[in-house]
Design a protein around this motif. Structure first.
Motif, mmCIF file in Angstrom:
data_model
loop_
_atom_site.group_PDB
_atom_site.id
_atom_site.type_symbol
_atom_site.label_atom_id
_atom_site.label_comp_id
_atom_site.label_asym_id
_atom_site.label_seq_id
_atom_site.Cartn_x
_atom_site.Cartn_y
_atom_site.Cartn_z
ATOM 1 N N GLU A 25 1.095 -1.516 0.153
ATOM 2 C CA GLU A 25 -0.426 -0.091 0.028
ATOM 3 C C GLU A 25 0.638 1.249 0.037
ATOM 4 O O GLU A 25 2.222 1.290 0.773
ATOM 5 C CB GLU A 25 -0.836 0.107 1.317
ATOM 6 N N LYS A 27 0.708 5.502 -0.394
ATOM 7 C CA LYS A 27 0.864 7.238 -1.382
ATOM 8 C C LYS A 27 0.502 7.690 -2.034
ATOM 9 O O LYS A 27 2.212 7.748 -2.407
ATOM 10 C CB LYS A 27 0.208 8.098 0.094
ATOM 11 N N SER A 60 -7.532 1.455 -5.765
ATOM 12 C CA SER A 60 -7.359 2.607 -4.591
ATOM 13 C C SER A 60 -8.704 3.153 -4.365
ATOM 14 O O SER A 60 -9.519 2.791 -4.885
ATOM 15 C CB SER A 60 -6.720 3.742 -6.336
ATOM 16 N N TYR A 67 -5.433 5.635 -0.698
ATOM 17 C CA TYR A 67 -4.281 4.712 -1.071
ATOM 18 C C TYR A 67 -4.376 4.363 -2.075
ATOM 19 O O TYR A 67 -5.476 4.097 -2.448
ATOM 20 C CB TYR A 67 -4.265 4.068 0.164
ATOM 21 N N ARG A 69 -3.790 -0.007 -3.774
ATOM 22 C CA ARG A 69 -2.594 -1.010 -3.284
ATOM 23 C C ARG A 69 -2.683 -1.731 -4.142
ATOM 24 O O ARG A 69 -3.316 -2.245 -5.160
ATOM 25 C CB ARG A 69 -4.422 -1.648 -2.522
#
Length: 153
Positions: A25, A27, A60, A67, A69
């Motif tokens: 995950e 950002k 997302s 985040y 993923r």
């Protein structure tokens, strides 16, 4: 010299490889800051380098706590992987998606680099000199036949 997209892709793949669950995950903004690029560059890398054809699932969530993923698709055996690929390439497949599938087969040790070169030469748009969508249908049939042999041999 490699471009920033290649560097970001390699970075994410290394993190995935080191994760026993094959999930990360991230950002988008943090990653963009780390690589000193715009967030849309991160979107581009994820959209083009982490596709289902290449063996990834991307999820997302947007917003403040958002985040991205990335999950590496794991299969119990080669047969299961081939079944999934067969669903992806039928009834037609573009050359770029077919190339992604071939790369995935190499990564999973189903075919060798030499075999991939043979397959790629057979499914190339120059070899299949037919109009679309007929060309993509023929490419799909050829790949389906080859994958069926790989599955049962």
């Amino acid at each position: 010299m490699r471009n920033i997209s290649d560097v970001i892709e390699e970075y994410l793949k290394n993190i995935l490889k080191d994760n026993p669950h094959q999930v990360i995950e991230i950002k988008r903004s943090d990653l963009a800051e780390q690589f000193q690029c715009v967030p849309s560059q991160i979107n581009y890398v994820i959209k083009t380098r982490f596709t289902v054809e290449k063996g990834y699932i991307v999820e997302s969530k947007r917003g403040g706590g958002g985040y991205i993923r990335i999950r590496r698709i794991q299969h119990l055996d080669h047969s299961q992987l081939i079944d999934e690929i067969l669903l992806l390439i039928q009834p037609e497949v573009s050359q770029s998606r077919a190339t992604d599938v071939i790369e995935r087969l190499i990564e999973n040790d189903i075919i060798t680099t030499r075999e991939s070169e043979l397959i790629l030469s057979v499914i190339d748009r120059k070899t299949l000199a037919f109009p679309l969508p007929f060309r993509d249908e023929i490419r799909s049939r050829i790949m389906t036949a080859m994958l069926s042999i790989l599955k049962y041999k």
